[in-house]
Design a protein around this motif. Structure first.
Motif, mmCIF file in Angstrom:
data_model
loop_
_atom_site.group_PDB
_atom_site.id
_atom_site.type_symbol
_atom_site.label_atom_id
_atom_site.label_comp_id
_atom_site.label_asym_id
_atom_site.label_seq_id
_atom_site.Cartn_x
_atom_site.Cartn_y
_atom_site.Cartn_z
ATOM 1 N N PHE A 197 55.460 127.336 33.912
ATOM 2 C CA PHE A 197 56.039 126.035 33.604
ATOM 3 C C PHE A 197 56.182 125.774 32.109
ATOM 4 O O PHE A 197 56.129 124.639 31.651
ATOM 5 N N GLY A 198 56.332 126.843 31.329
ATOM 6 C CA GLY A 198 56.548 126.702 29.892
ATOM 7 C C GLY A 198 55.300 126.339 29.108
ATOM 8 O O GLY A 198 55.387 125.994 27.936
ATOM 9 N N LEU A 199 54.136 126.422 29.737
ATOM 10 C CA LEU A 199 52.876 126.130 29.056
ATOM 11 C C LEU A 199 52.352 127.396 28.399
ATOM 12 O O LEU A 199 52.872 128.481 28.628
ATOM 13 N N ALA A 200 51.318 127.268 27.587
ATOM 14 C CA ALA A 200 50.708 128.423 26.926
ATOM 15 C C ALA A 200 49.234 128.461 27.273
ATOM 16 O O ALA A 200 48.581 127.418 27.398
ATOM 17 N N TRP A 201 48.701 129.674 27.455
ATOM 18 C CA TRP A 201 47.274 129.829 27.692
ATOM 19 C C TRP A 201 46.525 129.431 26.424
ATOM 20 O O TRP A 201 46.974 129.716 25.331
#
Length: 184
Positions: free
Chosen positions: A29-33
């Protein structure tokens, strides 16, 4: 072609793309770890020890899509975002095989052959740190459950276990088993 038949394949493609990106430090969903600085307002927040679960119901950003029931972001105190769980809406016995097979094919195309898990109808792509399972939301229904994990998830889970007595992955297991506390 109805809205459901258009959005279903789009959701599958978006998830598979996101799962493939997970190996490149991108979460679904376009997030980053890692550290979380900006996420949409969740529908619910639950905290246990070092893990905060942000739940987005189907009508909220991140969890939009015809086949989506909810999305759960698990944010660890020290490691940041380390798990994303997607749960489909309850699917009929007639719908389930086609939805499962489409995700399985796309995941295999992007991540190679999956490894079978100990649970029936569950496969994992170790390279993408991604799992696909059939969960049981209640009597007579099934749902698809996908989860992706960041590289520091194991450290988060160990810290969780040292405080609570159980690893963090117990919670995702309950979602797959249908013990998710969903009041619906």
């Amino acid at each position: 072609m109805g809205a459901r038949s258009v959005f279903g394949p789009l959701l599958l493609l978006a998830w598979a793309t996101a799962a493939a990106a997970a190996t490149a430090q991108e979460a679904p969903f376009g997030l980053a770890w890692g550290p979380v600085t900006d996420v949409p307002r969740p529908s619910m927040i639950d905290r246990e020890a070092n893990v905060t679960a942000l739940t987005y119901l189907h009508d909220k950003p991140i969890a939009s899509g015809a086949d989506t029931d909810r999305v759960i972001l698990e944010v660890c105190r020290d490691e940041g975002l380390q798990q994303v769980v997607w749960l489909s809406r309850p699917l009929s016995a007639a719908e389930l095989p086609a939805r499962y097979d489409a995700i399985l094919r796309e995941g295999s195309r992007r991540n190679g052959p999956p490894r079978s898990d100990t649970r029936s109808e569950t496969v994992a792509w170790p390279n993408g740190r991604t799992l696909l399972a059939v969960g049981k939301p209640g009597p007579g229904g099934s749902r698809l459950v996908m989860l992706s994990r960041g590289e520091r998830y194991d450290a988060c889970s160990r810290a969780h276990a040292s405080t609570t007595g159980h690893p963090a992955n117990v919670h995702a297991g309950r979602l797959i088993d249908g013990e998710d506390g969903d009041p619906r």
